[in-house]
Motif scaffolding. Sequence first.
Motif, PDB file in Angstrom:
ATOM      1  N   GLN A  91       0.870  -1.176   0.000  1.00  0.00           N
ATOM      2  CA  GLN A  91       0.000   0.000   0.000  1.00  0.00           C
ATOM      3  C   GLN A  91       0.905   1.224   0.000  1.00  0.00           C
ATOM      4  OE1 GLN A  91      -2.964   0.024   3.090  1.00  0.00           O
ATOM      5  NE2 GLN A  91      -3.341   2.218   2.917  1.00  0.00           N
ATOM      6  N   VAL A  92       0.551   2.257  -0.748  1.00  0.00           N
ATOM      7  CA  VAL A  92       1.440   3.404  -0.920  1.00  0.00           C
ATOM      8  C   VAL A  92       0.743   4.700  -0.521  1.00  0.00           C
ATOM      9  CG1 VAL A  92       2.809   4.750  -2.547  1.00  0.00           C
ATOM     10  CG2 VAL A  92       2.728   2.254  -2.760  1.00  0.00           C
ATOM     11  N   LEU A  93       1.458   5.507   0.276  1.00  0.00           N
ATOM     12  CA  LEU A  93       1.067   6.882   0.566  1.00  0.00           C
ATOM     13  C   LEU A  93       2.089   7.791  -0.114  1.00  0.00           C
ATOM     14  CD1 LEU A  93       0.467   6.520   4.413  1.00  0.00           C
ATOM     15  CD2 LEU A  93      -1.251   6.349   2.605  1.00  0.00           C
ATOM     16  N   ALA A  94       1.690   9.012  -0.439  1.00  0.00           N
ATOM     17  CA  ALA A  94       2.622   9.897  -1.142  1.00  0.00           C
ATOM     18  C   ALA A  94       2.456  11.334  -0.666  1.00  0.00           C
ATOM     19  CB  ALA A  94       2.412   9.820  -2.655  1.00  0.00           C
ATOM     20  N   ALA A  95       3.575  12.065  -0.666  1.00  0.00           N
ATOM     21  CA  ALA A  95       3.578  13.490  -0.327  1.00  0.00           C
ATOM     22  C   ALA A  95       4.570  14.191  -1.241  1.00  0.00           C
ATOM     23  CB  ALA A  95       3.951  13.697   1.132  1.00  0.00           C
ATOM     24  N   GLU A  96       4.278  15.461  -1.585  1.00  0.00           N
ATOM     25  CA  GLU A  96       5.091  16.196  -2.554  1.00  0.00           C
ATOM     26  C   GLU A  96       6.056  17.182  -1.923  1.00  0.00           C
ATOM     27  OE1 GLU A  96       2.548  18.055  -5.407  1.00  0.00           O
ATOM     28  OE2 GLU A  96       1.235  16.300  -5.549  1.00  0.00           O
ATOM     29  N   ASN A  97       5.963  17.388  -0.615  1.00  0.00           N
ATOM     30  CA  ASN A  97       6.881  18.306   0.061  1.00  0.00           C
ATOM     31  C   ASN A  97       7.147  17.822   1.473  1.00  0.00           C
ATOM     32  OD1 ASN A  97       5.005  19.765   2.048  1.00  0.00           O
ATOM     33  ND2 ASN A  97       3.939  20.119   0.102  1.00  0.00           N
ATOM     34  N   GLY A  98       8.142  18.434   2.123  1.00  0.00           N
ATOM     35  CA  GLY A  98       8.561  17.951   3.421  1.00  0.00           C
ATOM     36  C   GLY A  98       7.510  18.081   4.504  1.00  0.00           C
ATOM     37  N   ILE A  99       6.789  19.193   4.521  1.00  0.00           N
ATOM     38  CA  ILE A  99       5.781  19.404   5.566  1.00  0.00           C
ATOM     39  C   ILE A  99       4.654  18.379   5.437  1.00  0.00           C
ATOM     40  CG2 ILE A  99       4.019  21.000   6.415  1.00  0.00           C
ATOM     41  CD1 ILE A  99       5.922  23.288   5.763  1.00  0.00           C
ATOM     42  N   ASP A 100       4.154  18.181   4.211  1.00  0.00           N
ATOM     43  CA  ASP A 100       3.109  17.172   3.999  1.00  0.00           C
ATOM     44  C   ASP A 100       3.636  15.770   4.297  1.00  0.00           C
ATOM     45  OD1 ASP A 100       1.381  19.159   3.272  1.00  0.00           O
ATOM     46  OD2 ASP A 100       1.499  18.772   1.111  1.00  0.00           O
ATOM     47  N   GLY A 101       4.939  15.564   4.049  1.00  0.00           N
ATOM     48  CA  GLY A 101       5.532  14.263   4.338  1.00  0.00           C
ATOM     49  C   GLY A 101       5.510  13.934   5.819  1.00  0.00           C
ATOM     50  N   VAL A 102       5.854  14.907   6.659  1.00  0.00           N
ATOM     51  CA  VAL A 102       5.825  14.693   8.110  1.00  0.00           C
ATOM     52  C   VAL A 102       4.397  14.423   8.571  1.00  0.00           C
ATOM     53  CG1 VAL A 102       6.218  15.768  10.359  1.00  0.00           C
ATOM     54  CG2 VAL A 102       7.906  16.043   8.536  1.00  0.00           C
ATOM     55  N   THR A 103       3.442  15.173   8.018  1.00  0.00           N
ATOM     56  CA  THR A 103       2.035  14.950   8.376  1.00  0.00           C
ATOM     57  C   THR A 103       1.582  13.553   7.976  1.00  0.00           C
ATOM     58  OG1 THR A 103       1.525  17.308   8.106  1.00  0.00           O
ATOM     59  CG2 THR A 103      -0.320  15.778   8.041  1.00  0.00           C
ATOM     60  N   ALA A 104       1.967  13.111   6.772  1.00  0.00           N
ATOM     61  CA  ALA A 104       1.586  11.774   6.300  1.00  0.00           C
ATOM     62  C   ALA A 104       2.219  10.687   7.164  1.00  0.00           C
ATOM     63  CB  ALA A 104       1.992  11.600   4.842  1.00  0.00           C
ATOM     64  N   PHE A 105       3.459  10.908   7.613  1.00  0.00           N
ATOM     65  CA  PHE A 105       4.122   9.960   8.514  1.00  0.00           C
ATOM     66  C   PHE A 105       3.348   9.828   9.816  1.00  0.00           C
ATOM     67  CE2 PHE A 105       6.805  10.677  12.352  1.00  0.00           C
ATOM     68  CZ  PHE A 105       7.072   9.353  12.649  1.00  0.00           C
ATOM     69  N   ARG A 106       2.925  10.946  10.378  1.00  0.00           N
ATOM     70  CA  ARG A 106       2.234  10.921  11.671  1.00  0.00           C
ATOM     71  C   ARG A 106       0.843  10.322  11.578  1.00  0.00           C
ATOM     72  NH1 ARG A 106       4.267  16.975  13.481  1.00  0.00           N
ATOM     73  NH2 ARG A 106       6.230  16.308  14.465  1.00  0.00           N
ATOM     74  N   LYS A 107       0.157  10.567  10.470  1.00  0.00           N
ATOM     75  CA  LYS A 107      -1.220  10.097  10.342  1.00  0.00           C
ATOM     76  C   LYS A 107      -1.331   8.727   9.686  1.00  0.00           C
ATOM     77  CE  LYS A 107      -3.564  14.581  10.313  1.00  0.00           C
ATOM     78  NZ  LYS A 107      -4.539  15.449   9.607  1.00  0.00           N
ATOM     79  N   GLY A 108      -0.379   8.389   8.804  1.00  0.00           N
ATOM     80  CA  GLY A 108      -0.511   7.172   8.011  1.00  0.00           C
ATOM     81  C   GLY A 108       0.082   5.929   8.621  1.00  0.00           C
ATOM     82  N   ASN A 109       0.940   6.097   9.651  1.00  0.00           N
ATOM     83  CA  ASN A 109       1.580   4.953  10.315  1.00  0.00           C
ATOM     84  C   ASN A 109       2.215   3.981   9.305  1.00  0.00           C
ATOM     85  OD1 ASN A 109       2.338   3.479  12.598  1.00  0.00           O
ATOM     86  ND2 ASN A 109       0.518   2.196  12.503  1.00  0.00           N
ATOM     87  N   PRO A 110       3.082   4.474   8.401  1.00  0.00           N
ATOM     88  CA  PRO A 110       3.689   3.595   7.391  1.00  0.00           C
ATOM     89  C   PRO A 110       4.716   2.647   8.007  1.00  0.00           C
ATOM     90  CG  PRO A 110       4.702   5.761   7.301  1.00  0.00           C
ATOM     91  CD  PRO A 110       3.574   5.861   8.288  1.00  0.00           C
TER      92      PRO A 110
END
Length: 225
Positions: free
Chosen positions: A27-46
């Motif tokens: 399963q893949v999550l994606a982010a285009e910038n650093g700030i969105d990446g940190v948010t996706a890490f915290r919410k997505g539990n990859p």
Amino acid sequence: MKTILIIEDDLDIQEMLQFFLEDQGYQVLAAENGIDGVTAFRKGNPDLILLDIMLPKMDGYTVCEMIRQESEIPVIMISALGSEEDQLKGFELQIDDYIPKPISLPIMMKKIEAVIRRYENKGLEKKEELHYKEMTLMVDNYRVKVGKKDINLTQKEYEILKELLENQGRVISRDSFLNRLWRYEYVGEERAVDNHIKNLRKKLGDAGNYIETVRGVGYRVEKIY
């Protein structure tokens, strides 16, 4: 199914990696910038992060540093910056591996598998007890001792203390506690973490002073070397 977070601003590369990894069963999550990446890490539990260095809003080094304050999640850095200095800087921030661009998809796949395997084996090797000064935490049976005294903790108090002891020296944000221990959106309820910390400190007595408040961010315990 394991989840991989791709933090990459080149949409062609991001799309290529996403299609390839999904075809491999991830399963893949994606982010285009650093700030969105940190948010996706915290919410997505990859389970693993593929992290580019040259990102808008916040570069990959800063993203990695923020992630390492909260988690030991595997991070593989991908970048066209392939100099020894760039790679060493990444490894100093505790990345798990480095993939230069242009990316070889078969080699990337092998590195992902190896890093996840090492991370899972590390988890299996964790001690049945965690020791911190005079405290002893019995892993997964919700028992804690301070010296010889048993401390009666709730499940959440125990999990908060376990999280702190497993991540000594790292600041764990309130949002991170909510996402990792409550495991669902808990909007506006950061005070729930503060209240649990308050009760935890009280029950631990003098040992409760080991839990430090980092103003405006979260909590940590000092790392024992």
